[in-house]
Design a protein around this motif. Structure first.
Motif, PDB file in Angstrom:
ATOM      1  N   ASP A   1       0.840  -1.194   0.000  1.00 19.73           N
ATOM      2  CA  ASP A   1       0.000   0.000   0.000  1.00 19.73           C
ATOM      3  C   ASP A   1       0.876   1.246   0.000  1.00 19.73           C
ATOM      4  O   ASP A   1       2.100   1.168  -0.137  1.00 19.73           O
ATOM      5  CB  ASP A   1      -0.969  -0.015   1.190  1.00 19.73           C
ATOM      6  CG  ASP A   1      -0.264  -0.158   2.538  1.00 19.73           C
ATOM      7  OD1 ASP A   1       0.951   0.138   2.610  1.00 19.73           O
ATOM      8  OD2 ASP A   1      -0.908  -0.564   3.514  1.00 19.73           O
ATOM      9  N   PHE A   2       0.254   2.395   0.172  1.00 20.31           N
ATOM     10  CA  PHE A   2       0.962   3.665   0.118  1.00 20.31           C
ATOM     11  C   PHE A   2       2.021   3.759   1.213  1.00 20.31           C
ATOM     12  O   PHE A   2       3.104   4.310   1.002  1.00 20.31           O
ATOM     13  CB  PHE A   2      -0.037   4.813   0.244  1.00 20.31           C
ATOM     14  CG  PHE A   2       0.572   6.182   0.134  1.00 20.31           C
ATOM     15  CD1 PHE A   2       1.036   6.661  -1.082  1.00 20.31           C
ATOM     16  CD2 PHE A   2       0.665   7.010   1.241  1.00 20.31           C
ATOM     17  CE1 PHE A   2       1.595   7.933  -1.193  1.00 20.31           C
ATOM     18  CE2 PHE A   2       1.218   8.281   1.141  1.00 20.31           C
ATOM     19  CZ  PHE A   2       1.687   8.736  -0.072  1.00 20.31           C
ATOM     20  N   GLY A   3       1.719   3.225   2.388  1.00 24.15           N
ATOM     21  CA  GLY A   3       2.684   3.250   3.477  1.00 24.15           C
ATOM     22  C   GLY A   3       3.934   2.451   3.159  1.00 24.15           C
ATOM     23  O   GLY A   3       5.041   2.812   3.555  1.00 24.15           O
ATOM     24  N   ASP A   4       3.758   1.339   2.453  1.00 21.82           N
ATOM     25  CA  ASP A   4       4.861   0.478   2.021  1.00 21.82           C
ATOM     26  C   ASP A   4       5.705  -0.010   3.199  1.00 21.82           C
ATOM     27  O   ASP A   4       6.913  -0.224   3.070  1.00 21.82           O
ATOM     28  CB  ASP A   4       5.748   1.208   1.003  1.00 21.82           C
ATOM     29  CG  ASP A   4       6.539   0.234   0.134  1.00 21.82           C
ATOM     30  OD1 ASP A   4       6.138  -0.943   0.049  1.00 21.82           O
ATOM     31  OD2 ASP A   4       7.569   0.658  -0.444  1.00 21.82           O
ATOM     32  N   CYS A   5       5.049  -0.201   4.336  1.00 21.99           N
ATOM     33  CA  CYS A   5       5.742  -0.727   5.519  1.00 21.99           C
ATOM     34  C   CYS A   5       5.340  -2.165   5.810  1.00 21.99           C
ATOM     35  O   CYS A   5       6.107  -2.912   6.421  1.00 21.99           O
ATOM     36  CB  CYS A   5       5.416   0.131   6.746  1.00 21.99           C
ATOM     37  SG  CYS A   5       5.963   1.858   6.615  1.00 21.99           S
ATOM     38  N   TYR A   6       4.129  -2.552   5.406  1.00 26.53           N
ATOM     39  CA  TYR A   6       3.611  -3.896   5.626  1.00 26.53           C
ATOM     40  C   TYR A   6       3.298  -4.523   4.268  1.00 26.53           C
ATOM     41  O   TYR A   6       2.762  -3.862   3.380  1.00 26.53           O
ATOM     42  CB  TYR A   6       2.334  -3.861   6.475  1.00 26.53           C
ATOM     43  CG  TYR A   6       2.577  -3.607   7.945  1.00 26.53           C
ATOM     44  CD1 TYR A   6       2.385  -4.602   8.892  1.00 26.53           C
ATOM     45  CD2 TYR A   6       3.002  -2.354   8.388  1.00 26.53           C
ATOM     46  CE1 TYR A   6       2.608  -4.370  10.246  1.00 26.53           C
ATOM     47  CE2 TYR A   6       3.232  -2.108   9.736  1.00 26.53           C
ATOM     48  CZ  TYR A   6       3.032  -3.119  10.662  1.00 26.53           C
ATOM     49  OH  TYR A   6       3.263  -2.891  11.990  1.00 26.53           O
TER      50      TYR A   6
ATOM     51  N   SER B   1      -3.800   3.206   2.270  1.00 33.50           N
ATOM     52  CA  SER B   1      -3.611   2.877   3.685  1.00 33.50           C
ATOM     53  C   SER B   1      -2.123   2.886   4.009  1.00 33.50           C
ATOM     54  O   SER B   1      -1.265   2.794   3.123  1.00 33.50           O
ATOM     55  CB  SER B   1      -4.240   1.528   4.017  1.00 33.50           C
ATOM     56  OG  SER B   1      -3.737   0.512   3.162  1.00 33.50           O
ATOM     57  N   LEU B   2      -1.810   2.988   5.298  1.00 37.78           N
ATOM     58  CA  LEU B   2      -0.424   3.214   5.712  1.00 37.78           C
ATOM     59  C   LEU B   2       0.233   2.019   6.373  1.00 37.78           C
ATOM     60  O   LEU B   2       1.456   1.865   6.315  1.00 37.78           O
ATOM     61  CB  LEU B   2      -0.381   4.401   6.692  1.00 37.78           C
ATOM     62  CG  LEU B   2      -0.915   5.725   6.142  1.00 37.78           C
ATOM     63  CD1 LEU B   2      -0.974   6.766   7.248  1.00 37.78           C
ATOM     64  CD2 LEU B   2      -0.051   6.205   4.980  1.00 37.78           C
ATOM     65  N   ARG B   3      -0.547   1.169   7.024  1.00 35.97           N
ATOM     66  CA  ARG B   3       0.027   0.065   7.793  1.00 35.97           C
ATOM     67  C   ARG B   3      -0.625  -1.269   7.443  1.00 35.97           C
ATOM     68  O   ARG B   3      -0.881  -2.085   8.312  1.00 35.97           O
ATOM     69  CB  ARG B   3      -0.137   0.334   9.294  1.00 35.97           C
ATOM     70  CG  ARG B   3       0.600   1.576   9.803  1.00 35.97           C
ATOM     71  CD  ARG B   3       2.106   1.418   9.693  1.00 35.97           C
ATOM     72  NE  ARG B   3       2.824   2.513  10.334  1.00 35.97           N
ATOM     73  CZ  ARG B   3       3.280   2.489  11.590  1.00 35.97           C
ATOM     74  NH1 ARG B   3       3.071   1.432  12.342  1.00 35.97           N
ATOM     75  NH2 ARG B   3       3.931   3.518  12.081  1.00 35.97           N
TER      76      ARG B   3
END
Length: 514
Positions: free
Chosen positions: A50-55, A96-98
């Protein structure tokens, strides 16, 4: 009551694991569904970030529905499987971010597949005009459609390339929210597919509990497949103004004055400029146009933290002179640094879609699809100065890796029957740390976020996270506070097997309820 007890026991464990293994028979059974759209099993990587690219969680299938019935059939099927570990997440424009719109080994619903310009309906007549659109429509497309009728939704987010269902599942806030409330306060009716696979029309008058549960409900109670959005006459133009402050107290005093006026500016935001080197280099570039060629580098902060007030006044060509006089009168009441006043005029559509202009430039430079470890907080008015003194004055040394937004909101404009939670004060501030990172600097950004949250917890700031991210029952219970039991009750009523939105990490997937 039995459902509540079982659900409460279930959520005492930790969040859903991303390593669940599915029964192959459950997965194969999906292929028997008779759908207008289709399920895809071979390109699931497209829904794993997603946009957050953390998960990053890989689903087992992507549903591309052609109608709400496709979603209902799929949810009904998974619900009927009972003990299945299958989960389902609605995915809009993946902002979404996470990982909130991800479904580890489950099914991701591509909501944009529902978007259909032919099904957008603008109702112009009566005292309450509205537009009825799919939950998978982008707000920018909704705006373009309503402007053809001289109308527009009242409340916005700063970025319009988001889906209607996505923002309504959170709140949807921007610089207009002080006057009209968030987007969830400007909805007349919803069509929702619950976790049981039921298609339900709901409003404040009909199926009201589900209506209010879904608004700001983080996708936990149903998937929004259609929404009826309030409209108002659209202005032709916007006078867009920015001014600077070096004193935080004067800055917040003026912001709070502006959101208290019945007739004032139509948009009030602000952001923080931290640059110990003195040169100001992060005024959003979309503000400066060939007609307004202001160079931010001409300002020197002398090492001070500065605060930019961003305000806008809507107008039509036939009342431009009167608008100029109103703006002049309003500005005379403010305490900004006089030499820093800059103004621009642009069409209403261009103003609302201003962030997209920055996106185009960042994409061209390869700087858009990078990790975005954003942190969005709602800070009570009573503690905003303590927060600013520590965070802006000490913890942060610069703001060059992304904007830091800050602006006040009026709690009376929020409907406390919805699932969204805010600080319990009449005025609270959105403070958004909108940082971008490289893979190498991501951990530094996340560590900085943790330090901010730890300060808030230790000093009793009383903040609430906007677009919240937690992983344990105790954290979520603290977030919802006295409304937690209501949230649990609604989950048991509308998604008793905890099929929906596993990426929020609130309720683990239930095997079954007796």
């Amino acid at each position: 009551m039995k459902l509540l007890i079982l659900l409460a026991a279930l959520i005492s464990s930790h969040h859903v694991s991303a390593t669940l293994e599915l029964d192959s028979a459950d997965l194969s059974s999906l292929k028997t569904l008779n759908l207008e759209g289709y399920l895809s099993f071979h390109d699931t990587h497209l829904a794993s970030r997603d946009f957050g690219d953390c998960y990053h969680s890989l689903p087992s299938a992507i549903l591309r529905p052609k109608s709400p019935q496709d979603i209902a059939k799929t949810l009904q099927h998974v619900f009927d499987l009972g003990p299945s570990k299958l989960t389902i997440a609605a995915r809009g424009h993946a902002h979404s971010l996470r990982g909130q719109a991800q479904a580890p080994h489950g099914i991701v619903v591509n909501m944009e597949s529902l978007a259909d310009p032919k099904k957008r309906r603008v109702h112009e007549g009566g005292k309450s005009p509205y537009v009825e659109v799919s939950g998978g429509e982008l707000w920018i497309d909704v705006l373009r459609q309503t402007l053809k009728c001289g109308l527009a939704p009242r409340s916005w987010t700063d970025y319009l390339h988001l889906t209607v269902g996505g923002t309504l599942s959170n709140a949807g806030i921007s610089g207009q929210a002080f006057r009209y409330g968030p987007q969830i306060s400007n909805v007349y009716q919803l069509e929702v597919v619950t976790g049981k696979g039921e298609v339900v029309n709901c409003s404040a008058q009909k199926n009201a509990d589900l209506f209010h549960a879904v608004l700001g409900g983080l996708g936990q109670f149903g998937i929004i497949t259609k929404a009826r959005i309030a409209l108002e006459p659209a202005p032709e133009m916007v006078k867009w103004i920015r001014v600077l402050y070096s004193d935080f107290s004067l800055f917040t005093k003026d912001q709070e004055l502006l959101i208290s006026l019945e007739k004032g500016f139509d948009y009030v935001e602000g952001f923080v400029i931290i640059n110990r080197n003195g040169i100001l280099n992060n005024w959003r570039s979309s503000f400066f146009t060939p007609e307004n060629p202001i160079q931010a580098s001409r300002f020197n902060s002398n090492g001070r933290t500065l605060y930019c007030l961003e305000i806008a006044k809507n107008f039509d060509f036939n009342n431009a002179n009167a608008t100029d006089q109103e703006v002049e009168s309003l500005l005379a009441q403010l305490s900004f640094i006089p030499s820093t006043l800059f103004s621009s005029e642009l069409p209403y559509l261009d103003f609302l879609d201003r962030v997209h202009a920055s996106e185009v430039k960042l994409r061209a430079q390869g700087l858009w699809e990078v990790p975005h470890p954003w942190l969005n907080l709602l800070i009570p008015q009573s503690t905003i100065h303590d927060f600013a003194e520590e965070i802006f004055g000490k913890l942060l040394t610069d703001s060059s890796n992304g904007p830091i937004l800050i602006y006040p909101l009026n709690k009376e404009k929020w409907d406390n029957r919805t699932s969204a939670v805010t600080p319990n004060e009449d005025i609270f501030y959105l403070v958004a740390f909108l940082s971008s990172s490289t893979v190498d600097s991501l951990e530094h950004s996340l560590s900085q976020n943790r330090r901010i949250l730890e300060f808030c917890e230790k000093q009793g700031i009383g903040m609430k996270q906007y677009l919240p991210h937690y992983t344990t029952k105790s954290e979520w219970a603290a977030h919802f506070s006295h409304r937690w039991q209501e949230f649990v009750r609604r989950k048991a009523a509308y998604d008793p097997l905890a099929i929906l939105a596993p990426g929020q990490r609130i309720f683990p997937k239930a095997n079954a309820f007796a």
